[in-house]
Scaffold this motif. Structure first.
Motif, PDB file in Angstrom:
ATOM      1  N   VAL A 146       0.779  -1.273   0.090  1.00 28.83           N
ATOM      2  CA  VAL A 146      -0.090  -0.019   0.097  1.00 28.83           C
ATOM      3  C   VAL A 146       1.073   1.160  -0.052  1.00 28.83           C
ATOM      4  O   VAL A 146       1.864   1.289   0.749  1.00 28.83           O
ATOM      5  CB  VAL A 146      -0.924   0.052   1.335  1.00 28.83           C
ATOM      6  N   CYS A 147       0.752   2.044  -0.945  1.00 23.01           N
ATOM      7  CA  CYS A 147       1.456   3.321  -1.214  1.00 23.01           C
ATOM      8  C   CYS A 147       0.730   4.503  -0.759  1.00 23.01           C
ATOM      9  O   CYS A 147      -0.427   4.806  -1.164  1.00 23.01           O
ATOM     10  CB  CYS A 147       2.093   3.421  -2.431  1.00 23.01           C
ATOM     11  N   ILE A 148       1.125   5.405   0.221  1.00 27.90           N
ATOM     12  CA  ILE A 148       0.599   6.572   0.450  1.00 27.90           C
ATOM     13  C   ILE A 148       1.604   7.725   0.461  1.00 27.90           C
ATOM     14  O   ILE A 148       2.505   7.729   0.656  1.00 27.90           O
ATOM     15  CB  ILE A 148       0.134   6.699   2.148  1.00 27.90           C
ATOM     16  N   ARG A 149       0.886   8.709  -0.298  1.00 34.43           N
ATOM     17  CA  ARG A 149       1.586  10.083  -0.373  1.00 34.43           C
ATOM     18  C   ARG A 149       0.936  10.989   0.673  1.00 34.43           C
ATOM     19  O   ARG A 149      -0.170  11.116   0.571  1.00 34.43           O
ATOM     20  CB  ARG A 149       1.383  10.543  -1.998  1.00 34.43           C
ATOM     21  N   PHE A 160       5.383  13.516  -5.776  1.00 34.20           N
ATOM     22  CA  PHE A 160       4.247  13.067  -5.981  1.00 34.20           C
ATOM     23  C   PHE A 160       4.165  12.341  -7.446  1.00 34.20           C
ATOM     24  O   PHE A 160       3.598  11.337  -7.445  1.00 34.20           O
ATOM     25  CB  PHE A 160       3.479  14.507  -6.294  1.00 34.20           C
ATOM     26  N   LYS A 161       5.172  12.588  -8.364  1.00 32.10           N
ATOM     27  CA  LYS A 161       5.182  11.825  -9.519  1.00 32.10           C
ATOM     28  C   LYS A 161       6.397  10.604  -9.371  1.00 32.10           C
ATOM     29  O   LYS A 161       5.996   9.547  -9.964  1.00 32.10           O
ATOM     30  CB  LYS A 161       5.505  12.923 -10.818  1.00 32.10           C
ATOM     31  N   ASP A 162       7.238  10.913  -8.867  1.00 26.66           N
ATOM     32  CA  ASP A 162       8.224  10.170  -8.769  1.00 26.66           C
ATOM     33  C   ASP A 162       7.942   9.009  -8.019  1.00 26.66           C
ATOM     34  O   ASP A 162       8.529   7.713  -7.949  1.00 26.66           O
ATOM     35  CB  ASP A 162       9.568  10.661  -8.121  1.00 26.66           C
ATOM     36  N   LYS A 197       8.073  -1.264 -17.351  1.00 20.17           N
ATOM     37  CA  LYS A 197       8.391  -0.330 -16.448  1.00 20.17           C
ATOM     38  C   LYS A 197       9.409   0.536 -17.326  1.00 20.17           C
ATOM     39  O   LYS A 197       9.424   1.699 -17.033  1.00 20.17           O
ATOM     40  CB  LYS A 197       9.145  -0.889 -15.451  1.00 20.17           C
ATOM     41  N   HIS A 198      10.220   0.173 -18.208  1.00 20.38           N
ATOM     42  CA  HIS A 198      11.013   1.032 -19.205  1.00 20.38           C
ATOM     43  C   HIS A 198      10.342   2.044 -20.022  1.00 20.38           C
ATOM     44  O   HIS A 198      11.025   2.998 -20.373  1.00 20.38           O
ATOM     45  CB  HIS A 198      11.906   0.129 -19.778  1.00 20.38           C
ATOM     46  N   LEU A 199       9.114   1.642 -20.283  1.00 21.86           N
ATOM     47  CA  LEU A 199       8.302   2.691 -20.832  1.00 21.86           C
ATOM     48  C   LEU A 199       7.241   3.567 -19.977  1.00 21.86           C
ATOM     49  O   LEU A 199       6.787   4.471 -20.285  1.00 21.86           O
ATOM     50  CB  LEU A 199       7.551   2.260 -21.958  1.00 21.86           C
ATOM     51  N   PHE A 200       7.077   2.973 -18.588  1.00 21.09           N
ATOM     52  CA  PHE A 200       6.150   3.549 -17.812  1.00 21.09           C
ATOM     53  C   PHE A 200       6.916   4.516 -16.956  1.00 21.09           C
ATOM     54  O   PHE A 200       7.807   4.279 -16.410  1.00 21.09           O
ATOM     55  CB  PHE A 200       5.651   2.290 -16.904  1.00 21.09           C
ATOM     56  N   ASN A 201       6.773   5.813 -17.012  1.00 26.12           N
ATOM     57  CA  ASN A 201       7.102   6.872 -16.398  1.00 26.12           C
ATOM     58  C   ASN A 201       6.251   8.208 -16.023  1.00 26.12           C
ATOM     59  O   ASN A 201       5.907   8.826 -16.910  1.00 26.12           O
ATOM     60  CB  ASN A 201       8.447   7.446 -16.985  1.00 26.12           C
ATOM     61  N   VAL A 202       5.660   8.177 -14.927  1.00 23.91           N
ATOM     62  CA  VAL A 202       4.709   9.065 -14.554  1.00 23.91           C
ATOM     63  C   VAL A 202       5.468  10.426 -14.397  1.00 23.91           C
ATOM     64  O   VAL A 202       6.440  10.719 -13.790  1.00 23.91           O
ATOM     65  CB  VAL A 202       3.984   8.939 -13.196  1.00 23.91           C
ATOM     66  N   THR A 203       4.955  11.556 -15.236  1.00 17.34           N
ATOM     67  CA  THR A 203       5.680  12.955 -15.184  1.00 17.34           C
ATOM     68  C   THR A 203       4.855  14.169 -14.798  1.00 17.34           C
ATOM     69  O   THR A 203       5.442  15.079 -14.748  1.00 17.34           O
ATOM     70  CB  THR A 203       5.857  13.367 -16.495  1.00 17.34           C
ATOM     71  N   THR A 204       3.430  13.931 -14.409  1.00  9.10           N
ATOM     72  CA  THR A 204       2.535  14.827 -14.023  1.00  9.10           C
ATOM     73  C   THR A 204       2.180  14.836 -12.675  1.00  9.10           C
ATOM     74  O   THR A 204       2.192  13.747 -11.933  1.00  9.10           O
ATOM     75  CB  THR A 204       0.995  14.670 -14.947  1.00  9.10           C
TER      76      THR A 204
END
Length: 313
Positions: free
Chosen positions: A5-8, A71-73, A204-211
């Protein structure tokens, strides 16, 4: 099946305690937590420390000094750190139903081809449920009615004209994918995001959240366009908190820019001969009942969370 579970979080210590307590109360006990504290604080670190002391589960705390940097990283960092087979995203101001992780675990065990899901959620204020978020599959929307569930006096920020400007489209069109491949079409709000870690690892090599402002849209639409199989879980297992504050004009501008960036990006990711790989999850419990049906259990959950907070913190 272990679930990560990931929480920001950012400067909302009381909400963070409630979110963590809702994890602690899960009927499914094989979980770990990764907390991403944006521009961290001593109070949040103290919350993490006491939570870790109270559990034998793996609890990880990550922070950076730069606001919004995590947030994005956090998406990519989480996949590198996750020990679980499934990853679940939980906003720091939201809550999980007590059986959420148990249900998610069973869904993935019974659907071996399933790579990611999103699901229904219920908006709440204090210990009272307000309304369903009315989550749907993309093809159940058209461009003119996609935002209908959110256009009410309390529907921040969906009633603002700027949102209609972003999504305005003159003719009704059926939606065929999460992002709809068009800069003019609409998108949905996604909660209870879950992903099979091994499936995401393959792309994952193509998956990169930037926003920053629509990272849920970016993550899910990217995974869909990279060929992963998904479904929408109808059973409400996630509670999203109502807020009074209004979105700033600065954030509105950033939100518009993020939407455009996502649409441009996923168009580049789209595989040749793309066809959305989606399906309903068939489950006798995967149903949505009347809102009033969920109120007694939600009030009981809130009482348990309050008692749990008193014990741990």
């Amino acid at each position: 099946m272990k679930i990560t579970v990931c929480i920001r979080t950012y400067k909302r210590p009381q909400f963070l305690k409630e979110a963590l307590a809702s994890i602690s109360l899960q009927t499914h006990k094989d979980w770990e937590v990764i907390i991403f504290d944006d521009a961290g604080s001593e109070e949040n670190f103290s919350i993490y420390s006491k939570f870790k002391q109270a559990h034998s589960n793996s609890i990880t705390y990550i922070t950076r000094a730069v606001l919004m940097d995590l947030f994005k990283d956090s998406w990519n960092i989480a996949f590198d750190l996750a020990k679980g087979e499934i990853m679940v995203r939980l906003d720091d101001d939201d809550l999980l139903a007590e059986n959420t992780l148990e249900f998610i675990s069973r869904v993935y065990e019974e659907n071996s081809r399933l790579d990611f899901t999103y699901g229904e959620s219920i908006k709440f204020e204090e210990d009272t449920l307000i309304s369903f978020m009315d989550t749907k599959f993309p093809w159940e929307h058209t461009t003119k009615n996609a935002w209908a569930p959110y256009t009410n006096p309390e529907g921040w920020p969906w009633v603002d004209p700027w949102m209609w400007y972003v999504n305005f489209y003159k003719e009704e069109k059926p939606m065929t994918s999460i992002v709809h491949a068009s800069r003019k079409n609409c998108f949905c709000v996604y909660h209870l995001l879950t992903m099979r870690v091994s499936s995401v690892d393959k792309v994952k090599h193509l998956f990169n959240v930037t926003t920053h402002f629509c990272d849920d849209l970016e993550a899910l639409s990217s995974l869909e366009y990279l060929g992963l199989h998904y479904s929408c879980i109808r059973k409400p297992l996630y509670f999203t908190r109502k807020h009074e504050e209004n979105i700033s004009q600065h954030n509105k501008t950033n939100f518009r820019e993020d939407i455009e960036r996502v649409r441009n990006k996923v168009d580049r990711l789209r595989l040749p001969n793309f066809k959305s790989s989606n399906s309903f999850i068939v489950d006798k419990d995967n149903i949505k009942q009347e809102l009033e049906t969920y109120q007694p259990k939600f009030k009981e959950l809130c009482n348990k969370i309050s008692r749990h907070i008193n014990v741990i913190w």
